[in-house]
Design a protein around this motif. Structure first.
Motif, short mmCIF file in Angstrom:
data_model
loop_
_atom_site.label_atom_id
_atom_site.label_comp_id
_atom_site.label_asym_id
_atom_site.label_seq_id
_atom_site.Cartn_x
_atom_site.Cartn_y
_atom_site.Cartn_z
N ALA A 147 0.81 -1.22 0.00
CA ALA A 147 0.00 0.00 0.00
C ALA A 147 0.85 1.27 0.00
O ALA A 147 0.32 2.37 -0.06
CB ALA A 147 -0.93 0.00 1.21
N GLY A 148 2.17 1.11 0.10
CA GLY A 148 3.06 2.26 0.06
C GLY A 148 3.51 2.77 1.41
O GLY A 148 4.11 3.84 1.50
N MET A 149 3.24 2.01 2.48
CA MET A 149 3.63 2.46 3.82
C MET A 149 4.77 1.61 4.35
O MET A 149 4.76 0.38 4.21
CB MET A 149 2.44 2.37 4.79
N ARG A 150 5.75 2.24 4.98
CA ARG A 150 6.84 1.53 5.64
C ARG A 150 6.46 1.29 7.11
O ARG A 150 5.70 2.05 7.71
CB ARG A 150 8.15 2.32 5.58
N LEU A 151 7.06 0.23 7.67
CA LEU A 151 6.70 -0.20 9.02
C LEU A 151 7.96 -0.43 9.84
O LEU A 151 8.85 -1.19 9.45
CB LEU A 151 5.89 -1.49 8.93
N VAL A 152 8.05 0.24 10.99
CA VAL A 152 9.13 0.03 11.96
C VAL A 152 8.59 -0.85 13.06
O VAL A 152 7.56 -0.53 13.66
CB VAL A 152 9.62 1.37 12.54
N GLY A 153 9.27 -1.95 13.35
CA GLY A 153 8.81 -2.87 14.37
C GLY A 153 8.40 -4.19 13.77
O GLY A 153 8.93 -4.59 12.74
N PRO A 154 7.39 -4.88 14.37
CA PRO A 154 6.76 -4.54 15.66
C PRO A 154 7.73 -4.72 16.82
O PRO A 154 8.93 -4.96 16.59
CB PRO A 154 5.60 -5.54 15.74
N ASN A 155 7.23 -4.59 18.04
CA ASN A 155 8.07 -4.74 19.22
C ASN A 155 9.19 -3.70 19.21
O ASN A 155 10.31 -3.99 19.62
CB ASN A 155 8.64 -6.17 19.28
N SER A 156 8.87 -2.50 18.71
CA SER A 156 9.86 -1.43 18.62
C SER A 156 9.70 -0.46 19.77
O SER A 156 8.58 -0.06 20.11
CB SER A 156 9.70 -0.68 17.29
N GLN A 157 10.81 -0.07 20.36
CA GLN A 157 10.79 0.97 21.39
C GLN A 157 10.59 2.34 20.76
O GLN A 157 10.15 3.28 21.43
CB GLN A 157 12.10 0.94 22.18
N HIS A 182 20.53 10.97 17.43
CA HIS A 182 19.63 9.90 17.03
C HIS A 182 19.74 8.72 17.99
O HIS A 182 20.84 8.28 18.32
CB HIS A 182 19.98 9.40 15.62
N SER A 183 18.57 8.19 18.39
CA SER A 183 18.52 6.95 19.18
C SER A 183 17.31 6.17 18.69
O SER A 183 16.17 6.45 19.07
CB SER A 183 18.41 7.26 20.67
N HIS A 184 17.54 5.18 17.84
CA HIS A 184 16.47 4.47 17.16
C HIS A 184 16.52 2.98 17.46
O HIS A 184 17.59 2.37 17.44
CB HIS A 184 16.58 4.65 15.63
N ALA A 185 15.34 2.40 17.72
CA ALA A 185 15.23 0.96 17.95
C ALA A 185 14.21 0.39 16.97
O ALA A 185 13.04 0.78 17.00
CB ALA A 185 14.80 0.67 19.39
N THR A 186 14.64 -0.52 16.12
CA THR A 186 13.78 -1.03 15.04
C THR A 186 13.00 -2.28 15.42
O THR A 186 12.15 -2.73 14.65
CB THR A 186 14.61 -1.32 13.78
N GLY A 187 13.27 -2.86 16.59
CA GLY A 187 12.48 -4.02 17.03
C GLY A 187 12.70 -5.24 16.16
O GLY A 187 13.84 -5.64 15.91
N ASN A 188 11.60 -5.82 15.66
CA ASN A 188 11.69 -7.08 14.94
C ASN A 188 12.16 -6.95 13.49
O ASN A 188 12.32 -7.96 12.80
CB ASN A 188 10.32 -7.78 14.95
N ASP A 189 12.31 -5.71 13.02
CA ASP A 189 12.81 -5.49 11.65
C ASP A 189 11.96 -6.17 10.60
O ASP A 189 12.48 -6.71 9.62
CB ASP A 189 14.26 -5.97 11.51
N CYS A 190 10.65 -6.16 10.75
CA CYS A 190 9.81 -6.86 9.77
C CYS A 190 9.82 -6.16 8.42
O CYS A 190 9.56 -6.78 7.39
CB CYS A 190 8.38 -7.01 10.29
#
Length: 233
Positions: A131-141, A194-202
């Motif tokens: 659909a054109g959307m990017r997703l960070v996570g799940p299980n992301s801080q 910058h302090s980024h946590a990507t979680g499960n990287d799906c």
């Protein structure tokens, strides 16, 4: 509201400085997962439009709330999802259909749990990407850019150790390892942008996010913490 085709990496740039953010599962309690990002966005200098979504309240942390995504006056460029289970999956689908560029999925109970959760995670990511959307996570801080004030994160570290913009970036799959170096560096008086946590990287991975964060001309050092490399090429 319709989805748009986007440069996949442009959505990551949007996440670092969005003009509008929706928080699905917004909480009036600044100590809860759905409340802490709202407090941070107001405290750390972000100046965009903030849309807390909570059908059970009129206000959250002094801000007007909205009953659902369809009630918003615009399509949010970025979103935070802080609701559990099937509600999280439904929220991701709604955001993707609306045309949101990128969503930070803080909800857990997916690939980190079992094979069924992993399959659901992959299907959700594929549907969002289509659909054109990017997703960070799940299980992301969550993601935190102190250069722009776009702190889409629920880390408690930012209340324990005051942020200061600086020349260091940290990107980690692990939430803990995105903020432990932050705390050590701030303890030495070194600023962290910058302090980024990507979680499960799906979908969005540490490596892909690093290529965008590295574009920041204010950085002199970029630290990565990897538990696996899902996109080595």
């Amino acid at each position: 509201m319709t989805a748009a085709v986007r440069d996949p990496r442009q959505a990551l740039r949007t996440a670092l400085a969005p003009r509008s953010i929706a928080v699905i599962g917004a909480s009036d309690n600044a100590h809860k997962i759905g409340g802490r990002p709202i407090a941070y966005l107001q405290r750390f200098g972000w100046t965009g439009a903030l849309y807390p979504i909570n059908p059970a309240r009129d206000q959250v942390q002094g801000l007007r709330t909205w009953a659902d995504l369809d009630a918003l006056p615009e399509v949010p460029e970025a979103a935070i999802v802080a609701v559990p289970g099937d509600a999280a999956v439904d929220a991701v689908a709604q955001l993707a259909a609306a045309g949101t560029a990128i969503t930070v999925l803080m909800s857990s109970g997916f690939g980190e749990v079992d094979a069924a959760g992993k399959a659901r995670e992959r299907a959700m990511a594929a549907s969002a990407r289509a659909a054109g959307m990017r997703l960070v996570g799940p299980n992301s801080q969550g993601l935190a850019n102190f250069g722009t004030g776009a702190v889409l994160s629920f880390s408690t570290m930012f209340t324990e150790v005051a942020p200061q913009d600086g020349p260091v970036g940290i990107i980690s799959q692990s939430g803990a390892m995105s903020v432990i170096p932050y705390g050590l560096l701030r303890g030495r008086g070194i600023g962290v942008r910058h302090s980024h946590a990507t979680g499960n990287d799906c979908d969005v991975t540490v490596c892909e996010l690093a290529t965008v964060v590295a574009e920041d001309p204010g950085l002199k050092l970029l630290l990565l913490y990897l538990e696996g490399i899902p996109d080595p090429w």
